[in-house]
Design an enzyme around this catalytic site. Structure first.
Site, PDB file in Angstrom:
ATOM      1  NE  ARG A  61      -4.767   7.861   3.275  1.00 36.85           N
ATOM      2  CZ  ARG A  61      -5.376   8.418   2.269  1.00 36.85           C
ATOM      3  NH1 ARG A  61      -5.049   8.351   1.099  1.00 36.85           N
ATOM      4  NH2 ARG A  61      -6.659   9.041   2.756  1.00 36.85           N
ATOM      5  CG  HIS A  65      -1.509   2.379   4.069  1.00 39.24           C
ATOM      6  ND1 HIS A  65      -1.651   2.192   2.803  1.00 39.24           N
ATOM      7  CD2 HIS A  65      -2.660   3.041   4.628  1.00 39.24           C
ATOM      8  CE1 HIS A  65      -2.945   2.414   2.510  1.00 39.24           C
ATOM      9  NE2 HIS A  65      -3.440   3.139   3.447  1.00 39.24           N
ATOM     10  CG  ASN A  93       0.427   0.756   0.189  1.00 43.49           C
ATOM     11  OD1 ASN A  93      -0.150   1.430   1.001  1.00 43.49           O
ATOM     12  ND2 ASN A  93       1.307  -0.016   0.387  1.00 43.49           N
ATOM     13  CG  HIS A 192     -11.246   8.061   6.518  1.00 47.95           C
ATOM     14  ND1 HIS A 192     -11.870   6.852   5.752  1.00 47.95           N
ATOM     15  CD2 HIS A 192      -9.797   7.615   6.451  1.00 47.95           C
ATOM     16  CE1 HIS A 192     -10.997   5.996   5.535  1.00 47.95           C
ATOM     17  NE2 HIS A 192      -9.859   6.665   5.726  1.00 47.95           N
TER      18      HIS A 192
END
Length: 331
Positions: A61, A65, A93, A192
């Site tokens: 992740r 990001h 975040n 995911h």
């Protein structure tokens, strides 16, 4: 206007705004300057994930990001200072990203072996690949040679990153803006299959349209009741509680995430939209494909991760650096 026309128009409009590019990244970039770089990252990742499997999703992740804000330039790793507002405290975040201590440990090892050579952005790209492999996912070769940005953007972190409540067309827009296709989006969101989501990210979903999309057989009823026990309906209660986004195999990188979407049981609205949205003609077919064919999913995920990793920040290539500490720019 039909859903297909809407999406086609969106793709045509955003194609001019995409900024994914490969600025001299190569597989051999560290072959002479730090030939053990990848082995160092792999060893530290093995130790970390053995003791805390959740870190696989955390590092993956972080890389995601990072790349969606200014390109893959390590900007997400910067702490706030008097002169720099970082991305860690952006609304998208602040309660979503973790794993910074592991990045610090890997960076310290790299600096001991090859001082001032391996960028934090490259470290994160390699570590993300290793995270996936270590929990059963596919391997891919990671092109390297990124520079670390001397800037960050709290504003872009807030606007560019997808959120759990957004609809399909908004999600497609955000991926297309990065130069990533609808196919890339469906494959990348397959990440995911590992990781957890916080109650506040799925409360509206389980007390909203979950029953409308789900096969409400005994298994579906049991699952929904479990989610409601973890995440109370009242705002402000249980917000920090978590649930796996893939309840079948939460610590294994596989295609069961897509099988859950076929049942209408996606934990996040943004995930279930790929199968259940009226606009999801293309995405629904891809979800079905990856649910049935894990090899196809692994291949596309690998290709899309390389493509995402090649989203670069031209400024960082021209004025960037190799940080000694991933949390702060060099003085």
């Amino acid at each position: 206007m039909s859903s297909m026309i809407l999406i086609t128009t969106l793709i045509s409009f955003l194609a001019f705004g995409s900024h994914a590019a490969d600025h001299s990244l190569s597989l051999e970039y560290y072959s002479s300057s730090c030939p053990t770089a990848q082995q160092i990252v792999r060893k530290e990742m093995e130790c970390a994930i053995t003791s805390e499997p959740r870190l696989a999703a955390s590092i993956l992740r972080l890389h995601f990001h990072d790349c969606f804000v200014q390109g893959c330039d390590g900007s997400v790793l910067l702490d706030d200072t008097f002169t720099l507002q970082g991305e860690k405290k952006a609304s998208t975040n602040v309660n979503s990203i973790r794993g910074f201590s592991l990045v610090d440990r890997i960076k310290n090892k790299l600096e001991s072996e090859c001082p001032g050579v391996v960028s934090c952005a490259d470290l994160l790209a390699i570590a993300a690949r290793d995270a996936v492999v270590l929990v059963g996912g596919p391997y891919w070769h990671v092109p390297v040679g990124r520079k670390d940005s001397r800037t960050a953007s709290n504003e872009l972190a807030t606007t560019n990153l997808p959120t759990s409540s957004q609809g399909l067309l908004t999600l497609i827009t955000k991926f297309l803006y990065q130069g990533l296709s609808v196919t890339d989006m469906v494959a990348l969101l397959g990440a995911h299959t590992i990781g957890l989501a916080r109650c506040e990210s799925f409360r509206d979903r389980i007390y909203g349209d979950f029953k409308a999309t789900t096969v409400m057989d005994p298994l579906g009823e049991t699952y929904l009741n479990k989610l409601k026990s973890v995440c109370p309906a009242t705002e402000g209660t249980g917000g920090e509680n978590t649930s796996a986004m893939d309840y079948l195999t939460p610590n294994l990188f596989d295609n069961s995430f897509y099988q859950i979407l076929l049942r209408g049981e996606g934990l996040l609205n943004s995930d279930q939209e790929m199968y259940s949205s009226l606009f999801g003609i293309q995405t629904k077919k891809l979800v079905q494909k990856y649910a049935e064919d894990p090899v196809a999913f692994f291949q596309q995920f690998s290709d899309s991760m390389v493509k995402m990793g090649n989203i670069t920040n031209q400024d960082s290539f021209e004025t960037g650096e190799v940080r000694k500490n991933c949390r702060f720019i060099n003085t």
